[in-house]
Design an enzyme around this catalytic site. Structure first.
Site, mmCIF file in Angstrom:
data_model
loop_
_atom_site.group_PDB
_atom_site.id
_atom_site.type_symbol
_atom_site.label_atom_id
_atom_site.label_comp_id
_atom_site.label_asym_id
_atom_site.label_seq_id
_atom_site.Cartn_x
_atom_site.Cartn_y
_atom_site.Cartn_z
ATOM 1 N N GLY A 15 -2.753 -35.977 -19.849
ATOM 2 C CA GLY A 15 -3.489 -36.089 -18.777
ATOM 3 C C GLY A 15 -3.203 -35.478 -17.498
ATOM 4 N N GLY A 17 -4.483 -36.079 -14.227
ATOM 5 C CA GLY A 17 -5.067 -36.583 -13.050
ATOM 6 C C GLY A 17 -3.988 -36.685 -12.127
ATOM 7 N N PHE A 18 -3.959 -37.794 -11.239
ATOM 8 C CA PHE A 18 -3.112 -37.762 -10.026
ATOM 9 C C PHE A 18 -1.598 -37.981 -10.776
ATOM 10 C CE2 PHE A 18 -6.752 -39.277 -7.687
ATOM 11 C CZ PHE A 18 -6.717 -38.384 -6.799
ATOM 12 N N GLU A 179 -18.055 -48.568 -1.215
ATOM 13 C CA GLU A 179 -18.390 -47.383 -0.666
ATOM 14 C C GLU A 179 -19.464 -46.607 -1.190
ATOM 15 O OE1 GLU A 179 -13.680 -45.964 0.419
ATOM 16 O OE2 GLU A 179 -14.528 -45.409 -1.823
ATOM 17 N N ASP A 308 -2.647 -45.483 -14.161
ATOM 18 C CA ASP A 308 -3.523 -46.431 -14.470
ATOM 19 C C ASP A 308 -3.538 -46.952 -15.718
ATOM 20 O OD1 ASP A 308 -4.943 -46.132 -11.761
ATOM 21 O OD2 ASP A 308 -6.860 -45.652 -12.529
ATOM 22 N N ALA A 323 -4.600 -44.364 -6.716
ATOM 23 C CA ALA A 323 -4.073 -42.849 -6.594
ATOM 24 C C ALA A 323 -2.614 -42.610 -5.943
ATOM 25 C CB ALA A 323 -4.809 -41.792 -5.975
HETATM 26 C C1 FAD Z 1 -14.836 -43.992 -8.521
HETATM 27 C C2 FAD Z 1 -13.301 -44.173 -7.758
HETATM 28 C C3 FAD Z 1 -13.027 -44.255 -6.756
HETATM 29 C C4 FAD Z 1 -11.379 -44.422 -6.524
HETATM 30 N N1 FAD Z 1 -11.006 -44.560 -4.958
HETATM 31 C C5 FAD Z 1 -9.672 -44.515 -4.784
HETATM 32 C C6 FAD Z 1 -9.312 -44.485 -3.527
HETATM 33 O O1 FAD Z 1 -10.114 -44.395 -2.506
HETATM 34 N N2 FAD Z 1 -7.831 -44.663 -3.332
HETATM 35 C C7 FAD Z 1 -6.991 -44.598 -4.163
HETATM 36 O O2 FAD Z 1 -5.834 -44.759 -4.122
HETATM 37 N N3 FAD Z 1 -7.440 -44.788 -5.722
HETATM 38 C C8 FAD Z 1 -8.797 -44.696 -5.971
HETATM 39 N N4 FAD Z 1 -9.167 -44.674 -7.117
HETATM 40 C C9 FAD Z 1 -8.242 -45.074 -8.438
HETATM 41 C C10 FAD Z 1 -7.538 -43.784 -8.693
HETATM 42 O O3 FAD Z 1 -8.314 -42.682 -8.720
HETATM 43 C C11 FAD Z 1 -6.656 -43.808 -9.753
HETATM 44 O O4 FAD Z 1 -5.824 -45.082 -9.550
HETATM 45 C C12 FAD Z 1 -6.001 -42.674 -10.453
HETATM 46 O O5 FAD Z 1 -6.880 -41.601 -10.613
HETATM 47 C C13 FAD Z 1 -5.017 -42.849 -11.409
HETATM 48 O O6 FAD Z 1 -4.482 -41.749 -11.890
HETATM 49 P P1 FAD Z 1 -3.941 -41.617 -13.380
HETATM 50 O O7 FAD Z 1 -3.175 -40.390 -13.272
HETATM 51 O O8 FAD Z 1 -3.309 -42.743 -13.963
HETATM 52 O O9 FAD Z 1 -5.299 -41.308 -14.089
HETATM 53 P P2 FAD Z 1 -6.540 -40.056 -13.797
HETATM 54 O O10 FAD Z 1 -6.318 -39.450 -12.578
HETATM 55 O O11 FAD Z 1 -7.725 -40.956 -14.263
HETATM 56 O O12 FAD Z 1 -6.180 -39.113 -14.723
HETATM 57 C C14 FAD Z 1 -6.367 -39.301 -16.295
HETATM 58 C C15 FAD Z 1 -6.465 -37.905 -16.886
HETATM 59 O O13 FAD Z 1 -6.111 -38.182 -18.364
HETATM 60 C C16 FAD Z 1 -7.190 -37.442 -18.908
HETATM 61 N N5 FAD Z 1 -7.405 -37.998 -20.245
HETATM 62 C C17 FAD Z 1 -7.574 -39.185 -20.664
HETATM 63 N N6 FAD Z 1 -7.390 -39.576 -21.927
HETATM 64 C C18 FAD Z 1 -7.111 -38.323 -22.649
HETATM 65 C C19 FAD Z 1 -6.799 -38.101 -23.793
HETATM 66 N N7 FAD Z 1 -6.938 -38.758 -25.023
HETATM 67 N N8 FAD Z 1 -6.624 -36.610 -24.306
HETATM 68 C C20 FAD Z 1 -6.306 -35.806 -23.114
HETATM 69 N N9 FAD Z 1 -6.712 -36.143 -21.870
HETATM 70 C C21 FAD Z 1 -6.955 -37.335 -21.440
HETATM 71 C C22 FAD Z 1 -8.404 -37.712 -18.055
HETATM 72 O O14 FAD Z 1 -9.355 -36.512 -18.710
HETATM 73 C C23 FAD Z 1 -7.891 -37.463 -16.836
HETATM 74 O O15 FAD Z 1 -7.790 -36.105 -16.409
HETATM 75 C C24 FAD Z 1 -10.711 -44.384 -7.610
HETATM 76 C C25 FAD Z 1 -11.066 -44.409 -8.810
HETATM 77 C C26 FAD Z 1 -12.428 -44.177 -8.966
HETATM 78 C C27 FAD Z 1 -12.765 -44.119 -10.322
#
Ligand code: FAD
Length: 428
Positions: A15, A17-18, A179, A308, A323
């Site tokens: 992943g 992401g953040f 939003e 998440d 995030a």
């Molecule tokens: C519309 C929206 C608005 C938001 N607004 C806010 C905000 O204003 N402020 C705030 O703090 N938070 C906000 N959030 C929440 C925040 O974006 C998440 O808490 C954050 O992105 C979590 O980070 P993460 O690294 O856990 O997952 P993510 O950032 O979601 O990254 C997960 C990554 O894993 C990859 N992935 C998943 N499964 C697989 C797999 N099987 N194989 C390979 N890759 C995979 C995905 O492609 C993705 O790139 C918002 C979320 C959304 C959806």
């Protein structure tokens, strides 16, 4: 795994992401080889997805190619693939690589940062008619759906159909729903105001529904009331304490009432991606792995879950799925692995530092809450705008977003009002 003196420790991060990117960065000075596996080739700044869905910004403005990280960090590689399995016994992940089939990749440390997906609370059949907002494809599909609704309303001769096309229902009044509703109201009442001859966009209905008793349930009741008033001023109908019973191609049934609508959007709950469940870890009701205070999965060696995808409790409260939590957890885990590899003692307990919760409610108004501190209004909106710009992944994104926002603020126009010729419509 072969004992090989020249072999560097392998850290796999699933992943980009953040959380995943923060973990990778924290390992930039370590002697490990770090591999980010992601099924997308880009990192998305999700907090601004709603602005892509409402035509303020275009996808490239809030995303950055993961490959760019590879250029900046010599010990980092990126693999575009979907992780479909994890073998703790073999200490390997199984990844489906496009055109290559599946591949087993060994790890010494594994960081699962796969994020979340929309939850329809046991009603997955709603997904077909009520798309969620999680990635750029969702945002573009929603944008196409919103803009197409106005085209259809303008073209139809049926009054009922016109009203159905001009009724938008958003299910879920958390930050994303609020939003999105406010930005949609601005699009309709300002940007589209004079764009149609046969319809008056001002007559559009935007209905924000939630089963909870108030909007923004994670904020204080004062903030929630202020935001409700603000939404009403923008023309959004806020209906709380009402459960959605059914969603189909013609609309929504909620609290026993039928609302004909061509555009129903799902901004309600989220659940973890399925990967944490493959680790044999206990999970909570939302599918998040229960990890210990060092973010490790119990009874494993060097396996972490963050962001998440993880359920972490601090002071008897779950750390929210935001995030800043994912970034802080990613940094913590990256540093912990780096310390272990160097033979240094790592901090054993993760502590989440809450920088505050914010929601932007259209133009000129935002709310910010941190502990007992509450602020709202124009100044908070400016602060929110600056925070968002500074948090964007790279300078190019910051410059492009600022330019779009200034243009939009002073002209009322939105430059991304495109309906792709083969738009992935869910329903009409
Ligand atoms: C519309 C929206 C608005 C938001 N607004 C806010 C905000 O204003 N402020 C705030 O703090 N938070 C906000 N959030 C929440 C925040 O974006 C998440 O808490 C954050 O992105 C979590 O980070 P993460 O690294 O856990 O997952 P993510 O950032 O979601 O990254 C997960 C990554 O894993 C990859 N992935 C998943 N499964 C697989 C797999 N099987 N194989 C390979 N890759 C995979 C995905 O492609 C993705 O790139 C918002 C979320 C959304 C959806």
């Amino acid at each position: 795994m072969r004992a090989d003196a020249t072999r560097k420790p392998q850290v796999i991060i699933v992943g980009g992401g953040f959380g995943g990117v923060a973990a990778a960065r924290a390992l930039r000075h370590s002697h490990a080889e770090v591999l980010i596996i992601d099924r997308r080739n880009h990192h998305i700044f999700q907090p601004l997805l709603y602005q892509v869905a409402t035509a303020v910004l275009s996808p490239a403005e809030i995303a950055v190619p993961l490959r760019q990280l590879e250029a900046r960090q010599p010990n980092l590689s990126v693999l575009l693939a979907e992780v479909i399995g994890v073998s703790l016994a073999e200490r390997a992940v199984e990844a489906a690589v496009p055109n290559e089939g599946t591949r087993k990749l060994p790890f010494d440390y594994l960081v699962v940062a796969t994020g979340s997906r929309p939850s329809y609370f046991g009603h997955d059949e709603f997904a077909r008619f009520a798309p969620g907002l999680k990635d750029l494809s969702d945002a573009e599909a929603i944008r196409a759906k919103i803009l197409s609704a106005f085209e259809r309303a303008d073209a139809t001769e049926s009054q009922n159909e016109r009203e159905r096309q001009m009724t938008f229902v958003l299910v879920g009044a958390g930050p994303t729903g609020v939003e999105l509703a406010a930005s949609l109201a601005h699009l309709i009442r300002v940007t589209l105001r004079k764009n149609f001859r046969n319809i008056d966009p001002a007559k559009t209905r935007i209905i924000l529904l939630d089963a909870a008793s108030r909007v923004l349930p994670t904020f204080s009741t004062q903030v929630s009331s202020a935001v409700t008033r603000r939404l009403q001023e923008l023309g959004v109908q806020v209906t709380t304490g009402v459960k959605v019973d059914a969603v189909d191609q013609n609309g929504v049934t909620a609290g026993g009432s039928r609302i004909p609508s061509a555009t129903v959007l799902w901004t309600a709950g989220v659940m973890a991606s399925p990967i944490p469940s493959l680790l044999g870890a206990k999970t909570d009701r939302a599918g998040r792995a229960l990890v210990d205070s060092s973010l490790r999965v119990a009874d494993t060696r060097g396996v972490f879950v963050i962001g998440d995808a993880a359920s972490v409790v601090q002071n008897e409260h779950p750390i929210p799925g935001v995030a800043q939590a994912a970034i802080q957890e990613g940094r913590f885990v990256g540093r912990a692995i780096g310390s272990e590899l160097d033979g240094r003692a790592a901090h054993s307990h993760f502590r989440y530092f809450n920088l505050g919760n914010m929601a932007v409610v259209g133009t000129n108004y935002a709310v910010l809450e941190r502990g007992r501190l509450q602020t709202s209004g124009f100044l908070t909106w400016i602060i929110g705008t600056v925070i968002h710009v500074l948090s964007l992944p790279q300078l190019q994104n910051r410059l492009r977003v600022q330019t779009q926002w200034l243009w939009s603020y002073f002209t009322g126009q939105r430059s991304s009002r495109l309906i792709p010729e083969r738009a992935p419509f869910v329903v009409s």
